[in-house]
Design an enzyme around this catalytic site. Structure first.
Site, PDB file in Angstrom:
ATOM      1  N   ASN A   1       0.492  -8.972   3.699  1.00 17.12           N
ATOM      2  CA  ASN A   1      -0.759  -8.652   4.526  1.00 17.12           C
ATOM      3  C   ASN A   1      -1.865  -9.182   3.769  1.00 17.12           C
ATOM      4  OD1 ASN A   1      -2.904  -7.448   5.695  1.00 17.12           O
ATOM      5  ND2 ASN A   1      -2.680  -5.341   4.633  1.00 17.12           N
ATOM      6  N   TRP A   2      -2.261 -10.124   4.539  1.00 19.58           N
ATOM      7  CA  TRP A   2      -3.484 -11.202   3.825  1.00 19.58           C
ATOM      8  C   TRP A   2      -4.952 -10.394   4.005  1.00 19.58           C
ATOM      9  CZ3 TRP A   2      -2.341 -16.632   6.005  1.00 19.58           C
ATOM     10  CH2 TRP A   2      -1.240 -17.283   5.396  1.00 19.58           C
ATOM     11  N   LYS A   3      -5.038  -9.500   5.056  1.00 18.04           N
ATOM     12  CA  LYS A   3      -6.284  -8.753   4.906  1.00 18.04           C
ATOM     13  C   LYS A   3      -7.287  -9.683   5.537  1.00 18.04           C
ATOM     14  CE  LYS A   3      -5.098  -5.636   1.204  1.00 18.04           C
ATOM     15  NZ  LYS A   3      -5.311  -4.300   0.769  1.00 18.04           N
TER      16      LYS A   3
ATOM     17  N   HIS B   1      -3.060   0.919   9.165  1.00 17.92           N
ATOM     18  CA  HIS B   1      -3.167   0.634   7.707  1.00 17.92           C
ATOM     19  C   HIS B   1      -4.309   1.513   7.048  1.00 17.92           C
ATOM     20  CE1 HIS B   1      -4.391  -1.363   3.993  1.00 17.92           C
ATOM     21  NE2 HIS B   1      -3.176  -2.065   4.176  1.00 17.92           N
TER      22      HIS B   1
ATOM     23  N   GLU C   1      -6.842   1.052   5.103  1.00 15.03           N
ATOM     24  CA  GLU C   1      -8.054   0.535   5.224  1.00 15.03           C
ATOM     25  C   GLU C   1      -8.644   0.699   6.794  1.00 15.03           C
ATOM     26  OE1 GLU C   1      -7.345  -3.293   3.544  1.00 15.03           O
ATOM     27  OE2 GLU C   1      -6.814  -2.312   1.768  1.00 15.03           O
TER      28      GLU C   1
ATOM     29  N   GLU D   1       2.813   3.706   2.395  1.00 18.72           N
ATOM     30  CA  GLU D   1       1.673   3.022   1.602  1.00 18.72           C
ATOM     31  C   GLU D   1       0.877   4.299   1.093  1.00 18.72           C
ATOM     32  OE1 GLU D   1       1.122  -1.073   2.392  1.00 18.72           O
ATOM     33  OE2 GLU D   1      -0.191  -0.192   3.797  1.00 18.72           O
TER      34      GLU D   1
ATOM     35  N   GLY E   1      -3.958  -1.656  -3.623  1.00 20.70           N
ATOM     36  CA  GLY E   1      -4.792  -2.511  -4.553  1.00 20.70           C
ATOM     37  C   GLY E   1      -5.341  -2.078  -5.854  1.00 20.70           C
TER      38      GLY E   1
ATOM     39  N   SER F   1       0.495  -2.452  -4.503  1.00 20.83           N
ATOM     40  CA  SER F   1       0.537  -2.895  -5.784  1.00 20.83           C
ATOM     41  C   SER F   1       2.132  -3.348  -6.089  1.00 20.83           C
ATOM     42  CB  SER F   1       0.115  -2.173  -6.766  1.00 20.83           C
ATOM     43  OG  SER F   1      -1.431  -1.857  -6.436  1.00 20.83           O
TER      44      SER F   1
ATOM     45  N   GLY G   1       0.056  -6.559  -0.041  1.00 15.63           N
ATOM     46  CA  GLY G   1      -1.140  -7.011  -0.163  1.00 15.63           C
ATOM     47  C   GLY G   1      -1.584  -8.340  -0.881  1.00 15.63           C
ATOM     48  N   GLY G   2      -2.297  -7.844  -2.056  1.00 13.59           N
ATOM     49  CA  GLY G   2      -2.933  -9.039  -3.188  1.00 13.59           C
ATOM     50  C   GLY G   2      -1.805  -9.839  -3.553  1.00 13.59           C
TER      51      GLY G   2
HETATM   52  C1  PEP Z   1      -1.736  -3.289   1.583  1.00 17.78           C
HETATM   53  O1  PEP Z   1      -2.468  -3.803   1.720  1.00 17.78           O
HETATM   54  O2  PEP Z   1      -0.877  -3.079   2.299  1.00 17.78           O
HETATM   55  C2  PEP Z   1      -1.263  -3.369   0.275  1.00 17.78           C
HETATM   56  C3  PEP Z   1       0.060  -2.873  -0.042  1.00 17.78           C
HETATM   57  O3  PEP Z   1      -2.053  -3.814  -0.789  1.00 17.78           O
HETATM   58  P1  PEP Z   1      -1.691  -4.279  -2.182  1.00 17.78           P
HETATM   59  O4  PEP Z   1      -0.202  -4.889  -2.370  1.00 17.78           O
HETATM   60  O5  PEP Z   1      -2.572  -5.059  -2.648  1.00 17.78           O
HETATM   61  O6  PEP Z   1      -1.660  -3.044  -3.070  1.00 17.78           O
END
Ligand code: PEP
Length: 254
Positions: free
Chosen positions: A10-12, A95, A97, A167, A173, A213, A234-235
């Site tokens: 997930n590049w956001k 999500h 966010e 999640e 994050g 994470s 994500g990150g």
């Molecule tokens: C996400 O945004 O779905 C996510 C899991 O982010 P991260 O891996 O950075 O925690």
């Protein structure tokens, strides 16, 4: 039958079309031809270039959000059919966010899931408790409410398309991933919720991914759990080397 494994990046709101192209070119060749399902949820304007450069690969390109209407006077919104035309095959919905920053409710997410299915996009539906809810012992109540509110009235064919992602908001994050045992406990509960709504057979079919994470050195431990069928990253998905490592480490597990 064992369920398929998914690794979804997930590049956001990161990476222009050119950056998306450079990233995909930089991915390990084995990742691009992987036997497991490797998906990338990219920004709207990067869908077309990412899909173009992925044509000869097994990568699947998707979006991170969409509107619930087919079309209409909704300034600034985007429709599923537009995403599909650009090359998207799936869409992230619900999500945390989107829920937290943009106020999306389970009822709204449900409508988007229905629209995504009508428009031929595979919905990846995110659920998860926040830190306070976990501290207060409300995790299962929150998961049940979100899963029911988002999925309850889907038909069998629709449900077969759904990928669920657990999640925990406190892990997104933050660098504080859930332990494999804690994640497995939540995943088993999510599967139980699906069984209650759609029966045991469907519960065995639906892939449930963990997100929060995930890093190259934590992915194997997570995927060894019975009810964890993949990861949403994500990150760590922003760097092609790190994402490649996550995919390759996932491939070697199940
Ligand atoms: C996400 O945004 O779905 C996510 C899991 O982010 P991260 O891996 O950075 O925690």
């Amino acid at each position: 039958m064992p369920r398929e494994i998914y690794v979804i990046g997930n590049w956001k709101m990161y990476k222009t079309g050119q950056e998306a192209t450079d990233y995909i070119n930089a991915l390990d060749v084995a990742v691009k031809q992987s036997k497991i399902s490797v998906y990338l949820a990219v920004p709207f304007t990067s869908i077309h270039p990412a899909a173009q450069v992925s044509k000869e690969t097994h990568l699947v390109i998707g979006a991170q959000n969409m509107n619930d209407a087919r079309e209409g006077a909704f300034t600034g919104e985007i429709a599923g059919l537009m995403l599909k035309e650009a090359g998207a095959k799936f869409v992230l919905l619900g999500h945390s966010e989107r829920r937290r920053i943009f106020g999306e409710t389970d009822a709204f997410i449900h409508k988007k899931i229905v629209r995504a299915l009508k428009d031929g996009l595979r919905p990846v539906v995110c659920v998860g408790e926040d830190a306070q809810e976990r501290e207060e012992g409300l995790t299962e109540e929150v998961l049940k409410k979100q899963i029911t509110g988002c999925l309850e009235t889907l038909d069998v064919e629709g449900m077969k398309q759904v990928i669920l992602a657990y999640e925990p908001v406190w892990a997104i994050g933050t660098g504080k991933s859930a332990t494999a045992d804690l994640a497995e406990e939540a995943h088993a509960f999510c599967r139980q919720c699906i069984a209650q709504l759609f029966g045991e057979e469907m519960a065995e079919l639906v892939p449930i991914l963990y997100g929060g994470s995930v890093k190259p050195d934590t992915v194997a431990g997570l995927l060894k759990q019975t009810d964890i069928d993949g990861v949403l990253v994500g990150g760590a998905s922003l760097d092609p080397k790190m994402f490649s490592e996550i995919v390759l480490n996932s491939e070697s597990v199940k």
